[in-house]
Design an enzyme around this catalytic site. Structure first.
Site, PDB file in Angstrom:
ATOM      1  N   ASP A   1       0.829  -1.203   0.000  1.00 49.14           N
ATOM      2  CA  ASP A   1       0.000   0.000   0.000  1.00 49.14           C
ATOM      3  C   ASP A   1       0.869   1.261   0.000  1.00 49.14           C
ATOM      4  O   ASP A   1       1.990   1.242   0.501  1.00 49.14           O
ATOM      5  CB  ASP A   1      -0.905  -0.026   1.248  1.00 49.14           C
ATOM      6  CG  ASP A   1      -2.080   0.910   1.120  1.00 49.14           C
ATOM      7  OD1 ASP A   1      -2.302   1.458   0.014  1.00 49.14           O
ATOM      8  OD2 ASP A   1      -2.779   1.107   2.122  1.00 49.14           O
TER       9      ASP A   1
ATOM     10  N   GLY B   1       0.150   5.517  -4.313  1.00 46.63           N
ATOM     11  CA  GLY B   1      -0.444   6.808  -4.674  1.00 46.63           C
ATOM     12  C   GLY B   1       0.157   7.935  -3.847  1.00 46.63           C
ATOM     13  O   GLY B   1       0.528   8.992  -4.378  1.00 46.63           O
TER      14      GLY B   1
ATOM     15  N   ARG C   1       2.093  -5.111   6.042  1.00 47.66           N
ATOM     16  CA  ARG C   1       1.298  -4.079   5.366  1.00 47.66           C
ATOM     17  C   ARG C   1       2.097  -2.783   5.401  1.00 47.66           C
ATOM     18  O   ARG C   1       2.536  -2.342   6.461  1.00 47.66           O
ATOM     19  CB  ARG C   1      -0.067  -3.878   6.025  1.00 47.66           C
ATOM     20  CG  ARG C   1      -0.848  -2.787   5.308  1.00 47.66           C
ATOM     21  CD  ARG C   1      -2.317  -2.764   5.559  1.00 47.66           C
ATOM     22  NE  ARG C   1      -2.903  -1.840   4.591  1.00 47.66           N
ATOM     23  CZ  ARG C   1      -4.110  -1.912   4.108  1.00 47.66           C
ATOM     24  NH1 ARG C   1      -4.925  -2.852   4.500  1.00 47.66           N
ATOM     25  NH2 ARG C   1      -4.539  -1.024   3.224  1.00 47.66           N
TER      26      ARG C   1
ATOM     27  N   HIS D   1       2.927   3.393  -8.810  1.00 49.03           N
ATOM     28  CA  HIS D   1       2.768   1.962  -9.103  1.00 49.03           C
ATOM     29  C   HIS D   1       4.014   1.415  -9.802  1.00 49.03           C
ATOM     30  O   HIS D   1       4.457   0.303  -9.531  1.00 49.03           O
ATOM     31  CB  HIS D   1       1.533   1.722  -9.982  1.00 49.03           C
ATOM     32  CG  HIS D   1       0.240   2.112  -9.309  1.00 49.03           C
ATOM     33  ND1 HIS D   1      -0.075   1.731  -8.037  1.00 49.03           N
ATOM     34  CD2 HIS D   1      -0.823   2.851  -9.744  1.00 49.03           C
ATOM     35  CE1 HIS D   1      -1.269   2.202  -7.690  1.00 49.03           C
ATOM     36  NE2 HIS D   1      -1.742   2.891  -8.712  1.00 49.03           N
TER      37      HIS D   1
ATOM     38  N   LEU E   1      11.222 -20.323  -4.691  1.00 52.02           N
ATOM     39  CA  LEU E   1      10.102 -19.531  -4.151  1.00 52.02           C
ATOM     40  C   LEU E   1       8.859 -19.653  -5.030  1.00 52.02           C
ATOM     41  O   LEU E   1       8.962 -19.657  -6.263  1.00 52.02           O
ATOM     42  CB  LEU E   1      10.529 -18.052  -4.112  1.00 52.02           C
ATOM     43  CG  LEU E   1       9.443 -17.054  -3.714  1.00 52.02           C
ATOM     44  CD1 LEU E   1       9.196 -17.088  -2.212  1.00 52.02           C
ATOM     45  CD2 LEU E   1       9.822 -15.627  -4.139  1.00 52.02           C
TER      46      LEU E   1
HETATM   47  C1  FPP Z   1      -1.833   0.322  -3.464  1.00 52.17           C
HETATM   48  O1  FPP Z   1      -1.367   1.618  -3.613  1.00 52.17           O
HETATM   49  C2  FPP Z   1      -1.277  -0.589  -4.425  1.00 52.17           C
HETATM   50  C3  FPP Z   1      -2.008  -1.299  -5.348  1.00 52.17           C
HETATM   51  C4  FPP Z   1      -3.255  -0.888  -5.976  1.00 52.17           C
HETATM   52  C5  FPP Z   1      -1.555  -2.634  -5.719  1.00 52.17           C
HETATM   53  C6  FPP Z   1      -0.081  -2.810  -5.912  1.00 52.17           C
HETATM   54  C7  FPP Z   1       0.344  -2.558  -7.275  1.00 52.17           C
HETATM   55  C8  FPP Z   1       1.631  -2.428  -7.621  1.00 52.17           C
HETATM   56  C9  FPP Z   1       2.767  -2.555  -6.699  1.00 52.17           C
HETATM   57  C10 FPP Z   1       1.888  -2.102  -9.045  1.00 52.17           C
HETATM   58  C11 FPP Z   1       2.634  -3.122  -9.778  1.00 52.17           C
HETATM   59  C12 FPP Z   1       2.048  -4.463  -9.684  1.00 52.17           C
HETATM   60  C13 FPP Z   1       2.475  -5.487 -10.417  1.00 52.17           C
HETATM   61  C14 FPP Z   1       2.024  -6.872 -10.109  1.00 52.17           C
HETATM   62  C15 FPP Z   1       3.382  -5.276 -11.534  1.00 52.17           C
HETATM   63  P1  FPP Z   1      -2.455   2.768  -3.593  1.00 52.17           P
HETATM   64  O2  FPP Z   1      -2.671   3.213  -4.988  1.00 52.17           O
HETATM   65  O3  FPP Z   1      -3.694   2.297  -2.890  1.00 52.17           O
HETATM   66  O4  FPP Z   1      -1.746   3.851  -2.718  1.00 52.17           O
HETATM   67  P2  FPP Z   1      -2.458   5.011  -1.873  1.00 52.17           P
HETATM   68  O5  FPP Z   1      -3.242   4.338  -0.775  1.00 52.17           O
HETATM   69  O6  FPP Z   1      -1.293   5.796  -1.352  1.00 52.17           O
HETATM   70  O7  FPP Z   1      -3.306   5.798  -2.819  1.00 52.17           O
END
Ligand code: FPP
Length: 257
Positions: free
Chosen positions: A25, A28, A193, A42, A136
């Site tokens: 998490d 963003g 987390r 991301h 793994l």
């Molecule tokens: C949460 O960050 C993250 C995700 C939506 C999923 C994780 C995705 C990646 C790490 C991108 C790459 C993935 C792969 C498999 C290549 P958020 O957008 O909710 O962050 P925020 O809470 O700060 O807005």
């Protein structure tokens, strides 16, 4: 470097978690802090994935489950979902070589049939290409919901019962565990987390029953080797009692599966 040397280098004890799950998490917020578009967060998060996957394999961790896309994530703006899918496609295309080099077997959990057809094809290719890898197991949770997985398992068990193949009186915790999409993997010993939120967010609801939690304020794109080692040391410092009174070292709660 062999496993023992790595443990020494990172000042880790031998009993590592067999299965680590991560709620990645904060992508963003990482981007916002840098006045960048969310997708930049991301993208940086994908680099963290690469580093943590490699390290997990080197350390001898058996399974690493990453919450890459939840069923709730479909509610995000179409453009962000589209860009996340693009990123996943790029990751699958560019990482297969690296996974093979590191003997990592790719697996998925979740409703992958909801993903765009081209992503499903890339996934199938990568899963097929790494199927023989015995190191793994990297499990990507994609279009995943813990509740949905439990409901699916319940439907499967009910079908067996209706067909007369299973007596409802014989349904045990093991029956349920074996009907879940995580049935092939060891118990989840450690949940990490990032970004400081204290929520499970519909991830591995059944599987986290006895897991140790490590919550860090570090945002996922900043989560690299030192943070992962800290989480493992934190795990190794825990007294695991699994509801009993005696402390148990490491992961001994696995089902006979
Ligand atoms: C949460 O960050 C993250 C995700 C939506 C999923 C994780 C995705 C990646 C790490 C991108 C790459 C993935 C792969 C498999 C290549 P958020 O957008 O909710 O962050 P925020 O809470 O700060 O807005």
């Amino acid at each position: 470097m062999n496993n023992a040397a790595l443990l020494k280098r990172y000042r880790l004890k031998p009993h590592l978690p067999r299965h680590v799950a991560i709620i990645m998490d904060g992508n963003g917020r990482w981007a916002k802090k840098r006045r960048l578009p969310r997708i930049a967060g991301h993208r940086a998060g994908a680099h963290s994935i690469r580093e943590i996957v490699r390290l997990s394999g080197e350390l001898g961790i058996e399974a690493l489950t990453l919450y890459a896309f939840s069923t709730e994530n479909w509610k995000r703006p179409k453009t962000e979902v589209g860009l996340l899918m693009q990123l996943l496609k790029q990751y699958l295309r560019s990482e297969v070589e690296e996974l093979l080099r590191n003997n990592v077997q790719l697996r998925t959990i979740g409703n992958t049939e909801d993903l765009p057809a081209e992503i499903q094809r890339e996934l199938e290719k990568a899963i097929h290409a790494t199927a023989h890898c015995a190191g793994l197991r990297l499990v990507l949770a994609l279009s995943y919901s813990g509740r949905a997985d439990l409901a699916r398992a319940a439907r499967e068990i009910a079908k067996e019962a209706k067909a007369g193949k299973l007596d409802p009186a014989d349904i045990t915790e093991k029956t349920i565990a074996q009907a879940l999409s995580t049935a092939d993997f060891p118990e989840v010993d450690l949940l990490i987390r990032t970004s400081g939120e204290f929520r499970v967010s519909n991830f591995l609801l059944w599987e986290l029953a006895y897991s140790e939690f490590h919550i860090t304020k570090t945002l996922w794109p900043d989560f690299r080797t030192p943070h992962f080692i800290r989480a493992l040391r934190d795990f190794q410092g825990r007294q695991r009692r699994f509801g009993g009174v005696e402390s148990i070292v490491g992961s001994v709660m696995s089902w006979a599966r």
